[in-house]
Write an enzyme that holds these catalytic residues in place. Structure first.
Site, PDB file in Angstrom:
ATOM      1  N   THR B 108       0.883  -1.172   0.000  1.00  0.00           N
ATOM      2  CA  THR B 108       0.000   0.000   0.000  1.00  0.00           C
ATOM      3  C   THR B 108       0.919   1.220   0.000  1.00  0.00           C
ATOM      4  O   THR B 108       2.050   1.134   0.447  1.00  0.00           O
ATOM      5  CB  THR B 108      -0.931  -0.002   1.219  1.00  0.00           C
ATOM      6  OG1 THR B 108      -0.144  -0.067   2.413  1.00  0.00           O
ATOM      7  CG2 THR B 108      -1.872  -1.198   1.184  1.00  0.00           C
ATOM      8  N   GLY B 110       1.357   4.129   1.633  1.00  0.00           N
ATOM      9  CA  GLY B 110       1.986   4.627   2.855  1.00  0.00           C
ATOM     10  C   GLY B 110       2.998   3.647   3.403  1.00  0.00           C
ATOM     11  O   GLY B 110       4.102   4.020   3.821  1.00  0.00           O
ATOM     12  N   CYS B 111       2.632   2.376   3.390  1.00  0.00           N
ATOM     13  CA  CYS B 111       3.519   1.344   3.941  1.00  0.00           C
ATOM     14  C   CYS B 111       4.763   1.184   3.077  1.00  0.00           C
ATOM     15  O   CYS B 111       5.851   0.916   3.585  1.00  0.00           O
ATOM     16  CB  CYS B 111       2.771   0.029   4.038  1.00  0.00           C
ATOM     17  SG  CYS B 111       1.240   0.219   4.958  1.00  0.00           S
ATOM     18  N   THR B 112       4.603   1.355   1.782  1.00  0.00           N
ATOM     19  CA  THR B 112       5.753   1.268   0.888  1.00  0.00           C
ATOM     20  C   THR B 112       6.700   2.430   1.158  1.00  0.00           C
ATOM     21  O   THR B 112       7.916   2.247   1.237  1.00  0.00           O
ATOM     22  CB  THR B 112       5.296   1.269  -0.577  1.00  0.00           C
ATOM     23  OG1 THR B 112       4.400   0.181  -0.777  1.00  0.00           O
ATOM     24  CG2 THR B 112       6.465   1.138  -1.518  1.00  0.00           C
ATOM     25  N   ALA B 115       8.434   1.662   4.457  1.00  0.00           N
ATOM     26  CA  ALA B 115       9.420   0.587   4.336  1.00  0.00           C
ATOM     27  C   ALA B 115      10.670   1.083   3.615  1.00  0.00           C
ATOM     28  O   ALA B 115      11.795   0.796   4.026  1.00  0.00           O
ATOM     29  CB  ALA B 115       8.812  -0.600   3.595  1.00  0.00           C
TER      30      ALA B 115
END
Lengths: 295, 216
Positions: B108, B110-112, B115
């Site tokens: 997703t 934001g998570c990318t 990360a």
């Protein structure tokens, strides 16, 4: 045994030795053949999908207005004028001008918001097989690939889909309500939504070719500006969705409303929006052809 | 209002624990106290204990946040599978600081971003002697693909069923519609020293945790 054969015509520049009457059929049509083979005689059934494989030319019938398009635009405008008349006549009769005017302003503001939300939904979810809006989704996809073709669409061709929606929505309101404040809102909301495609087309225009008044309205922020809308046409195509005035774009983008909605829809329904993936070839603007065809 | 924002931020996942020896107050460290509840949910909350009286009444449920894992507490151990399917226990990291970040889901936006930001600053975390662990509800296969695609050098753990997320009391967002994005910094003894929550500014998790580790 059924055999499915798909043939795609590769994208290539128009060649002069192909008669213009044949250009459309040669370059713009994906042909799908399904063949059922028996021992002796295969029975082929030809299915033609009218899907653009290369950008439509200016004289392409798909960009031109038909009488059906014009009728829908006329119907939409009639319902809008009826609403506007009710607002003005009712306002004069009741000695009201401020409230209908404020309602009209609210209609203009909320139409921009509505255009953004609808545009976000159409850009990110569904495909050509989606009921009711499938053709719109396909049109939006084609628009992202060749954004400049919207400037080649004739007026009624460009507006007729929205005019149809406005006709079906505003006509019952015209019949049901006489309140000048209600119609102050409805008339400007309907006008802005119906003409949002024209504002959108102007946002793809070049300054030198647009009417000075349009350029002035864009510069003032009354209509969505060319620069602001160009931001929407950059990967990952996930911002600047509003196409009436664009006033809501900053608020919606900075507050990450659409990002939040996309996450909620993903976790609740498991659907990923298109903007999360790397834009594929169907979506990404064809810059080389765009540069050749821009005026 | 801070009180309404704190209620808004922490969903039904948080519960009152009678054994908690101090109350935890919600404070905004980087932004002014929001007038709209939505602002606090999205733009950075740092939890820190406070024994001083604040305008927020400690007796009011609405104004107090009772997370299951608070700053100053020893983080409960867990064993989860990493991106290669191998079981990994938190206690294995005792002896060095650990940054444990809970995120909604692989792949997703934001998570990318988060990360990749941890990846890009990984050397700085290592220089501070810390390890980084990302935890979401995705399975090992998803973590493996995610880590491989973005060349993530640290461990991703699969919290299937979100059991650890619930045990640690990671609050959800938007009335629980979204899994929360919360990062814990544990010291070398496994005690929580920092908790940072920010759903929609994921890169700030890296800034905040690095700043803390450098100051520690």
């Amino acid at each position: 045994m059924a055999v499915s054969l798909q043939t795609k015509y590769p994208l290539r520049p128009i060649t002069n030795n192909i008669p213009s009457t044949h250009r459309y059929s040669l370059l713009h049509v994906r042909v799908t053949c399904s063949a059922t083979t028996t021992r002796n005689k295969p029975q082929a059934k030809l299915v033609v999908e009218n899907r653009f494989m290369s950008p439509p030319l200016s004289n392409d019938p798909s960009l031109q207005s038909t009488w059906t398009h014009r009728l829908w635009v006329a119907a939409g405008c009639t319902t809008f004028f009826a609403s506007l008349s009710k607002s003005i006549i009712g306002g004069v009769g009741s000695h009201l001008w401020l409230e209908p005017a404020l309602a009209g302003y609210a209609g203009y503001i909320l139409a921009d918001l509505g255009s953004g939300v609808y545009h976000w939904a159409i850009d990110n979810y569904g495909d050509e097989s989606t009921p009711i809006v499938g053709t719109q989704i396909e049109a939006f996809q084609g628009h992202h690939k060749w954004p400049w073709t919207i400037t080649r669409r004739q007026f009624a061709n460009n507006l007729h889909a929205l005019a149809r929606v406005i006709t079906f929505t505003v006509l019952p309101l015209d019949l049901a309500f006489n309140d000048p404040v209600v119609h102050g809102f409805v008339s400007t909301f309907a006008f802005c939504i119906m003409f949002s495609q024209q504002f959108h087309a102007w946002a793809h225009g070049t300054k030198s070719k647009l009417p000075p008044l349009v350029v002035a309205l864009q510069d003032m922020g009354v209509l969505v500006s060319r620069r602001e809308h160009a931001e929407h046409h950059r990967a990952p195509y996930n911002n600047n969705y509003c196409i009436v005035s664009g006033a809501w774009n900053k608020v919606l983008d900075e507050s990450k409303v659409f990002e939040a909605l996309e996450m909620v829809l993903y976790f609740k329904l498991g659907v990923r929006p298109r903007s999360w993936s790397e834009p594929n070839s169907e979506w990404t603007e064809e810059k080389d052809i765009s540069n050749n065809h821009k005026v | 209002m801070a009180s309404s924002s704190s209620f808004f931020t922490f969903s039904s996942q948080t519960t009152l624990h009678s054994h908690l020896h101090r109350n935890t107050f919600l404070t905004k460290t980087q932004f002014p106290v929001p007038t709209k509840s939505s602002e606090s949910n999205f733009f950075g909350l740092r939890l820190s204990p406070s024994t001083s009286r604040s305008p927020l009444s400690p007796c009011s449920f609405k104004s107090s946040i009772f997370a299951k894992v608070n700053k100053g507490q020893s983080a409960p151990d867990f064993t989860l599978k990493d991106q290669n399917g191998k079981p990994v226990s938190l206690k294995k990291y005792k002896g060095k600081p650990v940054v444990v970040y809970f995120y909604p889901a692989d792949e997703t936006p934001g998570c990318t971003k988060q990360a990749c930001a941890f990846r890009d600053s990984y050397e700085k975390f290592k220089k501070a002697g810390a390890e980084v662990i990302g935890i979401s509800g995705d399975d090992s296969a998803s973590h493996k693909a995610f880590a491989s695609k973005y060349k993530l050098p640290y461990t991703l753990l699969s919290d299937e069923g979100n059991r650890v997320r619930k045990d640690w009391g990671v609050p959800g967002d938007l009335f629980g519609a979204l899994p929360g994005r919360q990062t814990y910094v544990l010291d070398k003894n496994g005690v929580v020293q920092l908790i940072y929550n920010n759903q929609f500014q994921p890169e700030k998790h890296i800034d905040e945790t690095l700043k803390f580790l450098k100051a520690a």
